[in-house]
Design an enzyme around this catalytic site. Structure first.
Site, short mmCIF file in Angstrom:
data_model
loop_
_atom_site.label_atom_id
_atom_site.label_comp_id
_atom_site.label_asym_id
_atom_site.label_seq_id
_atom_site.Cartn_x
_atom_site.Cartn_y
_atom_site.Cartn_z
N LYS A 232 -1.17 3.20 -12.33
CA LYS A 232 -0.33 2.76 -13.44
C LYS A 232 -0.85 1.45 -14.01
O LYS A 232 -0.96 1.27 -15.22
CB LYS A 232 1.13 2.61 -12.98
CG LYS A 232 1.82 3.94 -12.76
CD LYS A 232 3.16 3.80 -12.05
CE LYS A 232 3.75 5.19 -11.74
NZ LYS A 232 4.98 5.13 -10.93
N GLN B 283 8.55 0.73 -7.95
CA GLN B 283 8.07 2.00 -7.41
C GLN B 283 9.02 2.52 -6.32
O GLN B 283 9.37 1.78 -5.39
CB GLN B 283 6.65 1.80 -6.83
CG GLN B 283 6.00 3.06 -6.33
CD GLN B 283 5.70 4.08 -7.44
OE1 GLN B 283 5.26 3.73 -8.53
NE2 GLN B 283 5.96 5.34 -7.15
N ASP C 150 11.33 3.09 -16.70
CA ASP C 150 11.49 4.38 -16.02
C ASP C 150 12.70 5.14 -16.56
O ASP C 150 12.85 6.33 -16.30
CB ASP C 150 11.70 4.15 -14.50
CG ASP C 150 10.42 4.35 -13.71
OD1 ASP C 150 9.52 5.05 -14.23
OD2 ASP C 150 10.34 3.82 -12.59
#
Ligand code: NDP
Length: 311
Positions: A61, A105, A128
């Site tokens: 990422k 994460q 997200d």
């Protein structure tokens, strides 16, 4: 986009090519924002612990962000970090004007409640799209304009891909297999928003096969290797296979060798589908490209710039 292998002339929908094209559009937008406003979108990627898969995801990422011209910053906390430690980092990042997107994460170590952490992220920096404010906005169809939802990356990418492939989705019958908060539910919301007629199926659904056979669009997100077979498919349907399952390799004597397969039995359905995303090389690469797109959208919303349209 006409040179991409996602049009109806190819059955196998090339997610890598689509992701590359989206990343290019994101990189161009980043350049424009820098030239017009002197601003560089910033993404904070937070990893707690040393889970090897998470380390790879986080590295990928970060690298993808840098490649698109986004300033990516890694934050590593030890496996034994407390919830308070992580909350205090999130609060610093919420207040940092150089950070426009925050990604923590998952999964987190047991002592940290993921919903507490997600709830602490400023919703406008929640790239997200997991914060309750964003899931609420998505459920009422607020996906553009001021105070729009940040949309979870995987379903966002699936909808973009479907629209590139099929154009207007209005009136199509869509079945989403799976009802998780990160894939199934937001996918269903996006398809409702695109005026599809949507059925959400799950482990308690009766006669899955019959329901799936109705679908013009079938999105499989169950985490069950090759569950969907040819007799589940309406001829000509577009199938988006979100599943990522590691199983023992079928063509190797070495018992330790593994391969990645989706939730759909690709070989069994390929003759009957109108189009299908392969695994790997389908939805996976698009998810990261959508994270970059969301970071740019977040930077634009926070600074009152026009929100990019990625079509
Ligand atoms: P979850 O395990 O959170 O959810 C799975 C869903 O599938 C649940 O709703 C469950 O039903 C349903 N389900 C499980 N077994 C069956 C069955 N036999 N019949 C019908 N429904 C079933 O998974 P996620 O949504 O997080 O992920 C799904 C898949 O997508 C996984 O393979 C994951 O690795 C992959 N994934 C891929 C991404 C990408 O970038 N390509 C990103 C995210 C996920 P119930 O609710 O009743 O338990």
């Amino acid at each position: 986009m006409s040179n991409l292998n996602i049009g109806p002339d190819s059955k196998v929908i090339d997610g890598k090519a689509f992701a590359e094209s989206l990343r290019e559009r994101v990189a161009n937008k980043v350049k424009m924002i820098k030239a017009d406003h002197g601003l560089i979108p910033g993404l904070a990627v937070v990893l707690v612990g040393e889970d090897p898969a998470s380390q790879i995801y986080v590295r990928n990422k970060g690298q993808a962000a840098e490649k698109a011209g986004i300033r990516a910053k890694d934050y590593r906390l030890s496996k034994s970090s407390s919830e308070e430690n992580l909350l205090s980092l999130v609060s610093e990042l919420n207040a940092d004007p150089l950070i426009h997107g925050i990604l923590v994460q998952l999964p987190l170590p047991r002592q940290i409640d993921p919903s507490t952490i997600i709830g602490a992220i400023d919703p406008v920096k929640d790239v997200d799209g997991f914060h309750e404010i964003n899931t609420g906005r998505l459920s009422i169809g607020k996906i553009t304009g001021s105070n729009h939802a940040m949309i979870p990356c995987t379903p966002l990418g699936c909808r973009m891909l479907l629209e590139s492939r099929l154009g207007d989705l209005a009136g199509l019958e869509a079945v989403v297999l799976g009802r998780s908060n990160i894939v199934g539910k937001p996918m269903a919301q996006l398809l409702i928003n695109a005026s599809c007629t949507v059925t959400v199926a799950h482990s308690k659904t009766k006669d899955l096969k019959k329901i799936c056979r109705r679908a013009d669009i079938l999105v499989a997100a169950v985490g069950r290797p090759k569950m969907v077979q040819f007799d589940w498919i309406k001829p000509g349907a577009t199938v988006i296979d979100v599943g990522i399952n590691r199983i023992p390799a079928s063509t190797n004597e070495n018992p330790n060798k593994t391969e990645l397969v989706g939730d759909v039995d690709f070989e069994s359905v390929i003759d009957i589908v109108g189009g299908i995303t392969p695994v790997p090389g389908g939805v996976g690469p698009i998810t990261i490209a959508c994270l970059l797109a969301n970071t740019v959208v977040a930077a634009c919303s926070q600074n009152g710039f026009e929100i990019p349209n990625w079509n």
